[in-house]
Design a protein around this motif. Structure first.
Motif, PDB file in Angstrom:
ATOM      1  N   GLY A   1     -26.848  13.315   0.206  1.00 30.85           N
ATOM      2  CA  GLY A   1     -25.769  13.289  -0.774  1.00 30.85           C
ATOM      3  C   GLY A   1     -24.554  14.096  -0.377  1.00 30.85           C
ATOM      4  N   LEU A   2     -24.374  14.319   0.926  1.00 37.17           N
ATOM      5  CA  LEU A   2     -23.312  15.202   1.396  1.00 37.17           C
ATOM      6  C   LEU A   2     -22.278  14.540   2.300  1.00 37.17           C
ATOM      7  CD1 LEU A   2     -25.492  18.336   2.179  1.00 37.17           C
ATOM      8  CD2 LEU A   2     -24.026  17.953   0.191  1.00 37.17           C
ATOM      9  N   LEU A   3     -22.562  13.341   2.823  1.00 41.41           N
ATOM     10  CA  LEU A   3     -21.647  12.679   3.753  1.00 41.41           C
ATOM     11  C   LEU A   3     -21.148  11.352   3.190  1.00 41.41           C
ATOM     12  CD1 LEU A   3     -23.478  13.294   7.149  1.00 41.41           C
ATOM     13  CD2 LEU A   3     -21.575  14.595   6.171  1.00 41.41           C
ATOM     14  N   ASN A   4     -19.943  10.977   3.595  1.00 42.80           N
ATOM     15  CA  ASN A   4     -19.256   9.792   3.101  1.00 42.80           C
ATOM     16  C   ASN A   4     -19.781   8.517   3.763  1.00 42.80           C
ATOM     17  OD1 ASN A   4     -17.471   7.723   2.533  1.00 42.80           O
ATOM     18  ND2 ASN A   4     -15.644   8.936   2.886  1.00 42.80           N
ATOM     19  N   PHE A   5     -20.485   7.717   2.968  1.00 43.41           N
ATOM     20  CA  PHE A   5     -20.888   6.364   3.350  1.00 43.41           C
ATOM     21  C   PHE A   5     -20.629   5.437   2.155  1.00 43.41           C
ATOM     22  CE2 PHE A   5     -23.407   8.712   6.494  1.00 43.41           C
ATOM     23  CZ  PHE A   5     -23.093   8.003   7.642  1.00 43.41           C
ATOM     24  N   GLY A   6     -19.433   5.561   1.588  1.00 37.94           N
ATOM     25  CA  GLY A   6     -19.082   4.832   0.374  1.00 37.94           C
ATOM     26  C   GLY A   6     -19.220   3.330   0.499  1.00 37.94           C
ATOM     27  N   ASN A   7     -19.492   2.701  -0.631  1.00 38.27           N
ATOM     28  CA  ASN A   7     -19.534   1.246  -0.706  1.00 38.27           C
ATOM     29  C   ASN A   7     -18.110   0.710  -0.774  1.00 38.27           C
ATOM     30  OD1 ASN A   7     -22.526   0.602  -0.984  1.00 38.27           O
ATOM     31  ND2 ASN A   7     -22.247   2.187  -2.535  1.00 38.27           N
ATOM     32  N   GLY A   8     -17.914  -0.546  -0.345  1.00 36.54           N
ATOM     33  CA  GLY A   8     -16.580  -1.129  -0.237  1.00 36.54           C
ATOM     34  C   GLY A   8     -15.881  -1.362  -1.557  1.00 36.54           C
ATOM     35  N   LYS A   9     -16.614  -1.462  -2.647  1.00 34.15           N
ATOM     36  CA  LYS A   9     -16.007  -1.621  -3.978  1.00 34.15           C
ATOM     37  C   LYS A   9     -16.523  -0.508  -4.883  1.00 34.15           C
ATOM     38  CE  LYS A   9     -14.746  -6.460  -3.686  1.00 34.15           C
ATOM     39  NZ  LYS A   9     -14.861  -7.777  -4.303  1.00 34.15           N
ATOM     40  N   ASN A  10     -17.320  -0.834  -5.884  1.00 33.75           N
ATOM     41  CA  ASN A  10     -17.826   0.151  -6.840  1.00 33.75           C
ATOM     42  C   ASN A  10     -19.199   0.664  -6.424  1.00 33.75           C
ATOM     43  OD1 ASN A  10     -15.757  -0.226  -9.103  1.00 33.75           O
ATOM     44  ND2 ASN A  10     -16.446  -2.312  -8.732  1.00 33.75           N
ATOM     45  N   GLY A  11     -19.490   1.888  -6.827  1.00 39.94           N
ATOM     46  CA  GLY A  11     -20.841   2.390  -6.623  1.00 39.94           C
ATOM     47  C   GLY A  11     -21.815   1.615  -7.503  1.00 39.94           C
ATOM     48  N   ILE A  12     -21.529   1.595  -8.807  1.00 35.31           N
ATOM     49  CA  ILE A  12     -22.347   0.890  -9.795  1.00 35.31           C
ATOM     50  C   ILE A  12     -21.407   0.042 -10.643  1.00 35.31           C
ATOM     51  CG2 ILE A  12     -23.914   1.157 -11.754  1.00 35.31           C
ATOM     52  CD1 ILE A  12     -24.617   3.967 -10.552  1.00 35.31           C
ATOM     53  N   TYR A  13     -21.734  -1.244 -10.806  1.00 40.71           N
ATOM     54  CA  TYR A  13     -20.874  -2.167 -11.543  1.00 40.71           C
ATOM     55  C   TYR A  13     -21.700  -2.994 -12.509  1.00 40.71           C
ATOM     56  CZ  TYR A  13     -17.471  -5.904 -12.409  1.00 40.71           C
ATOM     57  OH  TYR A  13     -16.612  -6.796 -12.999  1.00 40.71           O
ATOM     58  N   PHE A  14     -21.306  -2.973 -13.804  1.00 42.49           N
ATOM     59  CA  PHE A  14     -21.913  -3.818 -14.832  1.00 42.49           C
ATOM     60  C   PHE A  14     -20.899  -4.863 -15.252  1.00 42.49           C
ATOM     61  CE2 PHE A  14     -24.603  -0.194 -16.950  1.00 42.49           C
ATOM     62  CZ  PHE A  14     -25.351  -0.075 -15.804  1.00 42.49           C
ATOM     63  N   GLU A  15     -21.304  -6.115 -15.298  1.00 38.05           N
ATOM     64  CA  GLU A  15     -20.453  -7.184 -15.813  1.00 38.05           C
ATOM     65  C   GLU A  15     -21.258  -8.022 -16.793  1.00 38.05           C
ATOM     66  OE1 GLU A  15     -17.913 -11.085 -14.310  1.00 38.05           O
ATOM     67  OE2 GLU A  15     -19.003  -9.897 -12.846  1.00 38.05           O
ATOM     68  N   ASN A  16     -20.762  -8.111 -18.026  1.00 38.26           N
ATOM     69  CA  ASN A  16     -21.455  -8.874 -19.072  1.00 38.26           C
ATOM     70  C   ASN A  16     -22.924  -8.468 -19.163  1.00 38.26           C
ATOM     71  OD1 ASN A  16     -19.159 -10.524 -19.769  1.00 38.26           O
ATOM     72  ND2 ASN A  16     -19.476 -11.558 -17.815  1.00 38.26           N
ATOM     73  N   SER A  17     -23.158  -7.174 -19.157  1.00 31.62           N
ATOM     74  CA  SER A  17     -24.519  -6.633 -19.148  1.00 31.62           C
ATOM     75  C   SER A  17     -24.619  -5.515 -20.177  1.00 31.62           C
ATOM     76  CB  SER A  17     -24.873  -6.113 -17.745  1.00 31.62           C
ATOM     77  OG  SER A  17     -24.908  -7.175 -16.823  1.00 31.62           O
ATOM     78  N   ASP A  18     -25.143  -5.842 -21.345  1.00 30.25           N
ATOM     79  CA  ASP A  18     -25.258  -4.891 -22.445  1.00 30.25           C
ATOM     80  C   ASP A  18     -26.527  -4.052 -22.323  1.00 30.25           C
ATOM     81  OD1 ASP A  18     -23.001  -6.155 -23.454  1.00 30.25           O
ATOM     82  OD2 ASP A  18     -24.132  -7.403 -24.860  1.00 30.25           O
ATOM     83  N   LEU A  19     -26.493  -2.893 -22.984  1.00 33.15           N
ATOM     84  CA  LEU A  19     -27.686  -2.072 -23.225  1.00 33.15           C
ATOM     85  C   LEU A  19     -28.354  -1.545 -21.958  1.00 33.15           C
ATOM     86  CD1 LEU A  19     -28.967  -4.458 -26.007  1.00 33.15           C
ATOM     87  CD2 LEU A  19     -28.178  -2.120 -26.409  1.00 33.15           C
TER      88      LEU A  19
END
Length: 184
Positions: free
Chosen positions: A106-124
């Motif tokens: 959890g210390l080095l940059n290996f970011g994802n190209g868009k969002n880390g976590i993405y919810f779309e039309n996903s409730d609860l």
């Protein structure tokens, strides 16, 4: 990992998008993608530190300085082309104890190209690190260094985001910026 019309699954202790040593990118389009999939667990709560103390990394519930380590059941979901974790039309899922956009520590940059976590039309759905009365921090999610947002919740109601590190490394010691930490 792609789940479609799948329920009651557990995805734990995987390295997705990086080499087994967590030292170079081996990207997928998405790290974990859930579509029309309900009641799944990504990561989990259990924790064992180097001294084999279960769910107590500081030893005495806050009387000593905290020691931050990867939770035992957590996934590393980093270096992917699009989103690290993507939910579409999926409900009642839980995300606990994952490092998204980082190396295994959890210390080095290996970011994802868009969002880390993405919810779309996903409730609860829930992205839970710890409760306000949990001491010490034992299964927090870290989402940092992602090109867009640490967490992006779009057209998704009744979501819970609690007790996570967004835009800061896993040791709570250095900036690890996303474009935005949380976007709703």
């Amino acid at each position: 990992i792609y789940l479609i019309h799948s329920s009651d699954n557990i995805i734990q202790n995987n390295i997705i998008g990086l080499s087994p040593q967590c030292d170079k990118k081996m990207p997928n389009q998405y790290g974990i993608y859930l579509q029309s999939s309900n009641n799944n667990m990504i990561g989990g709560k259990a924790f064992i530190d180097n001294n084999k103390n279960i769910n107590d990394p500081t030893g005495d519930k806050g009387t000593v300085d905290p020691v931050f380590v990867r939770p035992l059941y957590g996934n590393i979901i980093s270096g992917n082309i699009s989103n690290g974790i993507n939910f579409k039309y999926s409900r009642y899922n839980n995300i606990m104890g994952n490092f998204v956009g980082t190396d295994c520590f959890g210390l080095l940059n290996f970011g994802n190209g868009k969002n880390g976590i993405y919810f779309e039309n996903s409730d609860l759905n829930s992205i839970i690190g710890c409760g306000v009365d949990s001491n010490p921090f034992i299964y927090y999610n870290v989402s940092c260094w992602n090109k867009h947002n640490g967490i992006h919740i779009h057209n998704s109601n009744f979501s819970t985001v609690q007790g996570n590190f967004l835009g800061i490394d896993s040791h709570n010691s250095g900036a690890a910026q996303n474009l935005n930490g949380l976007k709703v």
